[in-house]
Design a protein around this motif. Sequence first.
Motif, PDB file in Angstrom:
ATOM      1  N   PRO A  11       0.784  -1.220  -0.024  1.00 16.38           N
ATOM      2  CA  PRO A  11       0.149  -0.073   0.147  1.00 16.38           C
ATOM      3  C   PRO A  11       0.729   1.386   0.037  1.00 16.38           C
ATOM      4  CG  PRO A  11      -0.059  -0.845   2.279  1.00 16.38           C
ATOM      5  CD  PRO A  11       0.666  -1.946   1.205  1.00 16.38           C
ATOM      6  N   GLU A  52      -3.928  -0.424   6.859  1.00 18.92           N
ATOM      7  CA  GLU A  52      -3.590   0.788   5.822  1.00 18.92           C
ATOM      8  C   GLU A  52      -4.086   2.097   6.742  1.00 18.92           C
ATOM      9  OE1 GLU A  52      -4.360  -1.668   1.859  1.00 18.92           O
ATOM     10  OE2 GLU A  52      -5.623  -0.160   2.261  1.00 18.92           O
ATOM     11  N   ASP A  61      -7.817   0.558   0.323  1.00 21.37           N
ATOM     12  CA  ASP A  61      -8.115   0.003  -0.822  1.00 21.37           C
ATOM     13  C   ASP A  61      -8.596  -1.309  -0.741  1.00 21.37           C
ATOM     14  OD1 ASP A  61      -8.375  -1.161  -3.481  1.00 21.37           O
ATOM     15  OD2 ASP A  61      -6.476  -0.104  -4.137  1.00 21.37           O
ATOM     16  N   SER A  63     -10.734  -3.013  -2.588  1.00 15.19           N
ATOM     17  CA  SER A  63     -10.590  -4.121  -3.631  1.00 15.19           C
ATOM     18  C   SER A  63      -9.042  -4.654  -3.776  1.00 15.19           C
ATOM     19  CB  SER A  63     -10.639  -3.413  -4.937  1.00 15.19           C
ATOM     20  OG  SER A  63     -11.778  -2.663  -5.128  1.00 15.19           O
ATOM     21  N   ARG A  64      -8.009  -3.831  -3.309  1.00 18.34           N
ATOM     22  CA  ARG A  64      -6.715  -4.749  -3.427  1.00 18.34           C
ATOM     23  C   ARG A  64      -6.731  -5.456  -2.127  1.00 18.34           C
ATOM     24  NH1 ARG A  64      -2.671  -0.421  -2.807  1.00 18.34           N
ATOM     25  NH2 ARG A  64      -3.576  -0.284  -0.633  1.00 18.34           N
TER      26      ARG A  64
END
Length: 86
Positions: A11, A52, A61, A63-64
């Motif tokens: 990230p 994160e 994020d 999705s990631r």
Amino acid sequence: MGTILAQAWDPLGTVKKGGFYDEYDSYVPRIVHQAKQGATVEELASTLVSIEIERMWVAPDMSRALVVAGLIKNLFDSVGCHPAKT
């Protein structure tokens, strides 16, 4: 596990910028423990997103995180790492 985090998650973009692969190793024990306890992909992704936000102060994020959590879950499933039955 560290390689998955470095290559697929990253990230901070540290590894993509030529940084060290051990950048995220401090998070491995927490994630491994969760995976060994039978965490779902969604639970693992939630942990990644939490890291994160709380530890890296970057925009999360999901999705990631879901993709990476799927990789982690597949790794543990492929080696037969499942929670102990009590």
